[in-house]
Enzyme design. Structure first.
Site, PDB file in Angstrom:
ATOM      1  N   GLY A  92      10.113 -28.827  32.186  1.00 11.92           N
ATOM      2  CA  GLY A  92       9.400 -27.572  32.424  1.00 11.92           C
ATOM      3  C   GLY A  92       7.906 -27.781  32.598  1.00 11.92           C
ATOM      4  N   THR A  93       7.334 -28.664  31.816  1.00 16.56           N
ATOM      5  CA  THR A  93       5.889 -28.886  31.889  1.00 16.56           C
ATOM      6  C   THR A  93       5.492 -29.392  33.273  1.00 16.56           C
ATOM      7  OG1 THR A  93       5.860 -29.393  29.530  1.00 16.56           O
ATOM      8  CG2 THR A  93       3.968 -30.144  30.811  1.00 16.56           C
ATOM      9  N   ASN A 117       8.971 -17.714  24.907  1.00 16.37           N
ATOM     10  CA  ASN A 117       9.636 -18.678  24.029  1.00 16.37           C
ATOM     11  C   ASN A 117       9.602 -18.273  22.557  1.00 16.37           C
ATOM     12  OD1 ASN A 117       6.940 -19.385  25.160  1.00 16.37           O
ATOM     13  ND2 ASN A 117       6.861 -20.753  23.397  1.00 16.37           N
ATOM     14  N   ALA A 170      16.049 -28.635  31.688  1.00 16.35           N
ATOM     15  CA  ALA A 170      17.446 -28.872  31.303  1.00 16.35           C
ATOM     16  C   ALA A 170      17.688 -28.725  29.808  1.00 16.35           C
ATOM     17  CB  ALA A 170      17.869 -30.273  31.758  1.00 16.35           C
ATOM     18  N   CYS A 188       3.754 -26.242  17.392  1.00 14.99           N
ATOM     19  CA  CYS A 188       3.222 -26.932  18.565  1.00 14.99           C
ATOM     20  C   CYS A 188       3.777 -28.344  18.590  1.00 14.99           C
ATOM     21  CB  CYS A 188       1.704 -26.884  18.609  1.00 14.99           C
ATOM     22  SG  CYS A 188       0.916 -27.864  17.357  1.00 14.99           S
TER      23      CYS A 188
END
Ligand code: PLP
Length: 377
Positions: A72-73, A147, A196, A318
């Site tokens: 995703g990043t 999220n 994924a 985080c």
């Protein structure tokens, strides 16, 4: 008696689905480079293209719209970098975006504007409309689902505004994919990030989906893989697992509604004990619960539940493993609750009993805290 092990942290990473594990192992047997023309290379290419079709089907696009990346990043970074290359002069990001978007936007050198959230955690489209009326074309980043809270954002409505202003809409759908149905075209997105490991595939693989208005410009240079959009030999086994996980997730979508029923039952129990559920007034992912109880610090909740064998996250765990006050909860106007936010997130293998046991553990820990406070007072 060994303690139960209950995993309710799917928004951090979902357990790998058996279909994905099997696909990964099969792909390792193929052993070729998908760019090679010989038989092993062609077998690897087949694996990649099968997965591309599976991922494309999940969001209703043609396979050629999908570029495989490392997660995703990277998908967020590829979209933002491509928009910057296309001459967009400013980036509008919602306050709820993941750091993958916020930090990449901040590092882009472009002007960054923050779209506020309302009290339910929904991005303020009245603010967006006004901001888009300023001069210059904007890249707008609005995630499909948050999220921390699971709040689903009004992406299609935002898309109409972005289109009218000739902008580019990037949608981070990392948390939504596999949990709610997604139609890329109906949402009006120009680009969309997928990962994924949030839907039962392996970690370290994801995709950027791009519509016809978006030109993807590679951010790392080298070979011509992924039609020149992303250099580097493809993660064939990871991609195979991604495709298999996506197919299983699409099959299991109707069952996700159960998670919503079990999540809501837990919400009622914690509310009855005095906790607040964040984002409750907005549409949410069915399997995410963000709660806060004043005086019950996020870190203490996570540790107490872990001791009871229940794995959950602080609202804002985080990547360093440290817990900070949740900036999403702050952006919802509840800075008072930000240090107390807890995220419980289930998924494909979560059972009703998992949610009940989580509630039991939380209530027991909360009442111990209350008793201790009464002793001190
Ligand atoms: N976007 C959102 C909304 C996320 O929740 C995450 C991961 O937590 C990411 C992006 C980053 O995805 P990845 O871990 O695949 O890089």
């Amino acid at each position: 008696m060994s303690k139960p092990s209950i995993y309710l942290d799917y928004n951090a990473t979902a357990p790998v689905r058996p279909e994905a594990r099997d696909a990964v192992l099969r792909a390792f047997e193929a052993a070729g480079n998908p760019s090679s023309v010989h038989a092993s290379g062609r077998a690897a290419r087949d694996i990649v293209e099968t997965a591309r079709a599976q991922v494309a089907a999940l969001v209703g696009v043609v396979a050629g719209s999908v570029t495989f990346v490392s997660g995703g990043t990277e998908a967020d970074a590829l979209a933002i970098g491509s928009a910057a290359f296309a001459g967009f002069n400013r980036i509008i990001v919602s306050e709820g975006e993941h750091d993958a978007v916020l930090e990449t936007a901040a590092a882009s050198g472009l002007q960054v504007l923050k779209m506020p959230l309302d009290a339910d955690g929904v991005a303020r489209l009245d603010w967006l409309e006004e901001a888009l009326s300023d001069e210059g074309r904007a890249l707008v980043c609005l995630m499909l689902a948050n999220n921390e809270t699971g709040v689903v954002q009004p992406v299609a409505q935002a898309a109409a505004l972005v289109r009218a202003a000739d902008g580019w809409l990037h949608v981070d759908a990392v948390q939504a994919a596999g949990k709610v149905a997604i139609d890329f075209t109906a949402l009006g997105a120009d680009t969309m990030a997928l990962s994924a490991h949030k839907l039962g595939g392996p970690q370290g693989v994801g995709a950027l989906v791009a519509g016809t208005r978006a030109t993807i410009v590679r951010q790392q240079h080298g070979g011509g893989q992924e039609r020149g959009r992303r250099a580097g030999t493809e993660n064939v086994a990871g991609i195979a697992g991604f495709g298999a996980a996506v197919e299983a997730a699409a099959r299991d979508l109707p069952a996700m509604a159960n998670q919503g029923t079990w999540r809501d039952a837990l919400a009622e129990r914690v509310k009855a004990a005095g906790a607040v559920v964040l984002g409750e007034g907005a549409p949410r992912l069915p399997q995410t619960l963000c709660l806060a109880a004043e005086g019950f610090a996020s870190q203490i909740q996570v540790m107490s539940l872990d001791l009871a064998g229940v794995m959950v996250s602080a609202g804002s765990a985080c990547s360093s493993g440290k817990v900070k006050a949740s900036r999403v909860v702050e952006a919802m106007g509840r800075a008072d609750l930000a240090p107390f936010a807890l995220r419980v997130s289930g998924g494909w293998a979560s059972t009703e009993q998992d949610w009940i046991s989580c509630g039991d553990a939380w209530l027991a820990a909360y009442s111990r805290i209350g008793a201790r406070r009464r002793e001190v007072a």
